[in-house]
Scaffold this active site. Structure first.
Site, PDB file in Angstrom:
ATOM      1  N   ASP A 175     -26.877  14.999  11.070  1.00 26.29           N
ATOM      2  CA  ASP A 175     -25.793  15.940  11.343  1.00 26.29           C
ATOM      3  C   ASP A 175     -26.346  17.339  11.532  1.00 26.29           C
ATOM      4  OD1 ASP A 175     -25.251  17.907   8.832  1.00 26.29           O
ATOM      5  OD2 ASP A 175     -26.150  16.017   8.191  1.00 26.29           O
ATOM      6  N   GLY A 317     -30.151  17.919   5.679  1.00 30.56           N
ATOM      7  CA  GLY A 317     -29.360  17.280   6.716  1.00 30.56           C
ATOM      8  C   GLY A 317     -30.223  16.882   7.893  1.00 30.56           C
ATOM      9  N   GLU A 318     -29.637  16.883   9.085  1.00 34.44           N
ATOM     10  CA  GLU A 318     -30.318  16.532  10.349  1.00 34.44           C
ATOM     11  C   GLU A 318     -30.631  15.041  10.448  1.00 34.44           C
ATOM     12  OE1 GLU A 318     -33.966  18.675  10.903  1.00 34.44           O
ATOM     13  OE2 GLU A 318     -33.039  20.640  10.772  1.00 34.44           O
ATOM     14  N   GLY A 319     -30.539  14.304   9.326  1.00 31.18           N
ATOM     15  CA  GLY A 319     -30.991  12.918   9.296  1.00 31.18           C
ATOM     16  C   GLY A 319     -32.357  12.774   8.653  1.00 31.18           C
TER      17      GLY A 319
END
Lengths: 350, 350
Positions: A175, A317-319
């Site tokens: 995300d 975040g970001e994965g």
């Protein structure tokens, strides 16, 4: 297929294969249960793909669901909204943390524009599912219309189907969205029935004053949702973000296609609660990639019944947490398939 | 070089490089400290190799230190001693859990015969450092002579040097030895000054009766060591195993060569306490690959000041936890080197 129709047809992973996997674990050259959580992961993969040993996930795709948030106008983050767009270009250029991890672990990164405020230039790896240019401010009214909420979930479902059609056999969630821990906290508060103060964290790093503002906004918006929403999609419309809808649809899509899907931190966890509300069986296909240090994460995972693979005090975040867990998930499958049995190795049992 | 001479020359990793790495972390495109423990790992690697960003470990070797234990005669394990030898042939044939993980992560596995009771056939990947055919029963007297103890530590030091000379740039630790959680518990009890009942676990799975026997043996042998030993090497001789000595020497060897070394579970943790007693600075080069569910593990790591990379409720040994952690350790280094800075990516800081 329509995501809400598909959701009704999702069935839980196979209990028969789960039992068969457990039985095979006991014949491998190791003390019973000594591989701990790796055994559970492999057994669940067997149940998901319907065969023992499970196929080893080898074509991972990580979709970063991006959106902007009207609530930023109420001052919930020290970062300006343009950072969402700037970070998307960083993802597309390969310079972000998730890119570094993806390169190391052989994961393809896609960026899904669910509702970024700017117009993005088309680029390889960028998937345009823009619902609108950012949500409305959930502090003062609904974040989006019910139609937009349904559209976001449908878009995420479509992305999952497109990736599986392209040959990916495990889907990872990421995300990006300045301000997105606020709707995440609201969704966790709503679906776990917990007070805003318990589930609202400090996101990318905020001080006590900002935190107090954030808690108050989460509390009042959740109260509004409790009074007005009767369906999960209405909860998303009141207090969510476009990326939350997209991720929920993505999880349902993975389950519909019987493909494992790996959550990341609190944004994905909150979205999974929405997926659970729409399609309870879908969570049978989900793995918790990691446990974020955001306080809502552990509460969400508890409600989802998932144990995290990685616990490294991440909050990016970001994965990144999903990407880090991929090697372990694939290794768990390999262990169940490739280890010698006591008979094969001529090892005496106790 | 003699290991005990070398131990005096080991210096701690560079504090200057540690600070420089911390400073670089703050310029990368992420909220400060959002990569949590990955930042600490990368910073420590910078301090170890003396450069920021650190070189990414890419040639890992995992040495499985194997030995047999006279204490088995006192009934501390339900598994027969011949399983040590059978499992070594399983390692050499590639059928054990550690082999599956090593293949996935590109790790070379070596088996070091520190003191297996049988005569082993020479084989590729098998390193002969046999001190004796198993230890004496530590329940009734010293497990080995002081000369054997020194020889075991020297052998492990030599293995580390040989592997670094062969081009390996990160050393991982594994173990195999039916009965070896008993001397491990004794070493943890001694070096952490904790009661036997606190640090003695159920190893590969024993019932209450066996556990009570094991606790009593650990307690009485540690009491004997406290009364007689004045040097760390005498502690090893009283209550240790040949693989514990080998692993301690291996850690000191890695530190001497300024190469990171990754611990596995309670056997490696207990051996690291011995390395710490002989050469305190050596622990600066060690990473805790995982936290075993054996109760001595967390106590040992606390005394060593190390946080585990992986926490998956494993209790297998062989180096499985170290192997699983390798991808994360290497990824931490890659993040510090390959992520874009705010300036490079044109991302606004908060």
């Amino acid at each position: 297929m329509d995501v809400f129709e598909a959701a009704k047809s999702v069935v839980s992973p196979s209990n028969k294969m789960l039992e068969e996997a457990r039985s095979r674990q006991l014949r491998l050259t190791k003390p019973p249960y000594s591989l701990g959580r790796l055994e559970e992961i492999a057994n669940r993969l067997s149940a998901i793909c319907g065969v023992v040993p499970p196929s080893i996930p080898s074509r991972p795709a990580l979709a970063v669901f991006a959106g902007d948030h009207g609530v930023l106008a109420s001052g919930v983050s020290p970062w300006p909204a343009e950072v969402t767009t700037q970070m998307i270009y960083n993802f597309l250029a390969g310079g972000a943390a998730v890119n570094v991890l993806a390169r190391r672990f052989g994961i393809d990164v896609k960026v899904v524009d669910m509702g970024v405020a700017s117009d993005l230039d088309p680029a390889p790896g960028l998937i345009d599912k823009k619902v609108a240019k950012g949500t409305n401010n959930l502090a003062t009214g609904p974040a989006m219309t019910p139609g937009q909420a349904r559209g976001a979930v449908a878009a995420g479902f479509d992305v999952a189907n497109e990736l599986v059609d392209s040959g990916y056999d495990i889907l990872l969630i990421g995300d990006m969205g300045i301000g997105n821990t606020t709707p995440s906290a609201a969704l966790v508060s709503y679906f776990c029935d917990l007070d805003a103060s318990v589930v609202t964290g400090r996101g990318t790093g905020i001080d006590d004053d900002l935190h107090a503002i954030k808690v108050a906004i989460v509390a009042s918006s959740v109260e509004r949702a409790r009074a007005s929403a009767t369906e999960p999609i209405e909860v998303l419309a009141e207090i969510g973000g476009f990326e939350h809808g997209g991720i929920a649809g993505f999880i349902i899509g993975a389950a519909f296609r019987r493909v494992p899907v790996v959550l990341d931190g609190v944004i994905a966890n909150a979205s999974a609660l929405l997926a659970q509300a729409i399609c309870p069986a879908s969570i049978g296909y989900a793995f918790a990639g990691h446990i974020s240090r955001e306080p809502g994460a552990i509460r969400a995972l508890s409600k989802l019944g998932l144990d995290p693979v990685v616990d490294l005090n991440l909050a990016l975040g970001e994965g990144t947490g999903a990407a880090l867990s991929f090697g372990t998930i694939a290794a768990a499958a390999a262990l169940l398939g490739e280890m010698a049995t006591f008979d094969e190795a001529g090892v005496t049992e106790k």
